[in-house]
Design an enzyme around this catalytic site. Structure first.
Site, PDB file in Angstrom:
ATOM      1  N   SER A  71      79.776 -14.085   1.028  1.00 54.68           N
ATOM      2  CA  SER A  71      78.812 -12.796   0.565  1.00 54.68           C
ATOM      3  C   SER A  71      77.498 -12.963   1.162  1.00 54.68           C
ATOM      4  CB  SER A  71      78.754 -12.578  -1.072  1.00 54.68           C
ATOM      5  OG  SER A  71      80.212 -12.055  -1.337  1.00 54.68           O
ATOM      6  N   LYS A  74      76.683 -10.597   3.625  1.00 55.62           N
ATOM      7  CA  LYS A  74      76.341  -9.073   3.276  1.00 55.62           C
ATOM      8  C   LYS A  74      74.741  -8.840   3.633  1.00 55.62           C
ATOM      9  CE  LYS A  74      79.576  -8.697  -0.525  1.00 55.62           C
ATOM     10  NZ  LYS A  74      80.127  -9.223  -1.675  1.00 55.62           N
ATOM     11  N   TYR A 196      85.007  -6.170   6.832  1.00 52.69           N
ATOM     12  CA  TYR A 196      84.454  -6.677   5.877  1.00 52.69           C
ATOM     13  C   TYR A 196      85.019  -8.269   5.877  1.00 52.69           C
ATOM     14  CZ  TYR A 196      83.740  -8.065   1.306  1.00 52.69           C
ATOM     15  OH  TYR A 196      83.331  -8.664   0.132  1.00 52.69           O
ATOM     16  N   TYR A 248      74.468 -11.642  -8.140  1.00 46.66           N
ATOM     17  CA  TYR A 248      75.472 -10.958  -9.082  1.00 46.66           C
ATOM     18  C   TYR A 248      74.896 -10.986 -10.503  1.00 46.66           C
ATOM     19  CZ  TYR A 248      78.199 -12.084  -4.974  1.00 46.66           C
ATOM     20  OH  TYR A 248      78.793 -12.039  -3.718  1.00 46.66           O
ATOM     21  N   VAL A 266      80.786 -17.133  -2.365  1.00 46.21           N
ATOM     22  CA  VAL A 266      82.058 -17.893  -3.104  1.00 46.21           C
ATOM     23  C   VAL A 266      82.266 -19.055  -2.073  1.00 46.21           C
ATOM     24  CG1 VAL A 266      82.786 -15.977  -4.453  1.00 46.21           C
ATOM     25  CG2 VAL A 266      83.950 -16.343  -2.124  1.00 46.21           C
TER      26      VAL A 266
END
Ligand code: GLN
Length: 313
Positions: A71, A74, A196, A248, A266
């Site tokens: 992530s 991102k 993605y 998060y 992760v």
């Protein structure tokens, strides 16, 4: 207390100490195991790198071992999509914390397919749609962008992880099809998911990550090359989103205890931006219940607290 000058002395020995402490500490959770390629990564790895705006670099532990950035990618996707889509992006993804797990589906149904922010999976899938729709070869555009930022051609996607992400990507597919049903995905869903998963599967080490994101600590200008990567407003906005949503459902606690824009993945990585100072990147694979890497978060926390780096002073 805050107020320590942002020119730490003995920074390298502090990093060595943090790595030694992290190696002594409990693992603090489980290595991500939703795909075999990630489950196989040794839980014991610990690395950290700090790159200051003047190019001064401090490293310790496994700082040069590549891992799945997951992530953290991102950020790269978002920076590129903001450049491509301009303000129209914010009609399709919001800028609010989600208060939900990073891969949660429920909120998306209530909120008519508009994700809360670009750092939860649904938001990053919208960003992937922007890139897929606006580039003839979005995966190649993204990897070239990351290589350019990192200053090395050696950054690659791990094809085994990429394939595995696709094979085990039902929840992300659910998010994408749900958003498509609300009209918030333009391209074909399989193509968007392919992009993605490709970006999640990029591998980098701590040093490369810290080097690549210097522009966020420097109002959009990449330290070293002095190239403008994005305008100062975009850098400010990405940092604001990192502060409110980058960790998060632990973003509030991270702001409270650390006070830096940051993003985890992760794969066990975390990057934290220290405006006008530099970037910290740390790695330790075991994850806590929020999906954040326990010992890597702890190292960044200690570093920021000992040097008084919080932006909320
Ligand atoms: N590949 C992961 C997923 O899509 C990335 C999530 C993460 O790093 N938090 O679920």
């Amino acid at each position: 207390m805050e107020g320590t000058p942002k020119q730490p002395k003995n920074c390298s020995s502090l990093l060595e100490q943090l790595v030694a402490e992290a190696r002594e500490a409990p693992l603090g959770g489980q290595v991500a195991d939703y795909i075999p390629a990630l489950a196989e990564v040794a839980a014991e790895h610990v690395g950290i790198a700090v790159v200051e705006l003047d190019g001064t670099t401090h490293t310790a532990g496994d700082f040069d071992v590549c891992f799945s950035i997951q992530s953290i990618s991102k950020i790269f996707g978002l920076a590129l999509a903001m450049e491509r889509a301009g303000d129209s992006l914010w009609e399709r993804v919001r800028m609010e914390p989600s208060g939900q797990a990073f891969n949660s589906v429920v909120q998306l149904e209530w909120e008519h397919g508009i994700p809360r922010n670009p750092f939860i999976n649904a938001g990053a899938i919208v960003v992937s749609d922007v890139l897929t729709s606006r580039y003839s070869a979005s995966k190649s555009a993204l990897i070239q962008y990351i290589r350019y930022l990192a200053g090395t051609e050696s950054v690659h996607t791990n094809h085994e992880v990429w394939e595995s992400e696709k094979e085990h990507g039902n929840r992300n597919a659910a998010l994408a099809y749900l958003m498509k049903s609300f009209g918030n995905i333009e391209a074909d869903v399989p193509a968007v998911l392919d992009h993605y998963f490709f970006q999640c599967s990029v591998e980098m080490n701590c040093l490369q990550l810290a080097q690549s994101l210097g522009f966020l600590a420097n109002k959009g200008i990449q330290p070293g090359t002095e190239e403008r990567i994005c305008d100062a407003r975009s850098a400010h906005r990405i940092n604001a989103l990192l502060s409110t949503s980058g960790m998060y459902d632990q973003s509030g606690e991270f702001a409270f205890t650390v006070g830096l824009p940051a993003k985890s993945g992760v794969g066990g990585g975390i990057v934290a931006v220290v405006p006008d100072y530099g970037v910290i990147a740390a790695w330790s694979p075991p994850l806590n219940r929020f999906g954040n890497p326990t010992r890597a978060v702890q190292m960044v926390t200690e570093f920021a607290q000992r040097l008084g780096l919080s932006v909320y002073h």
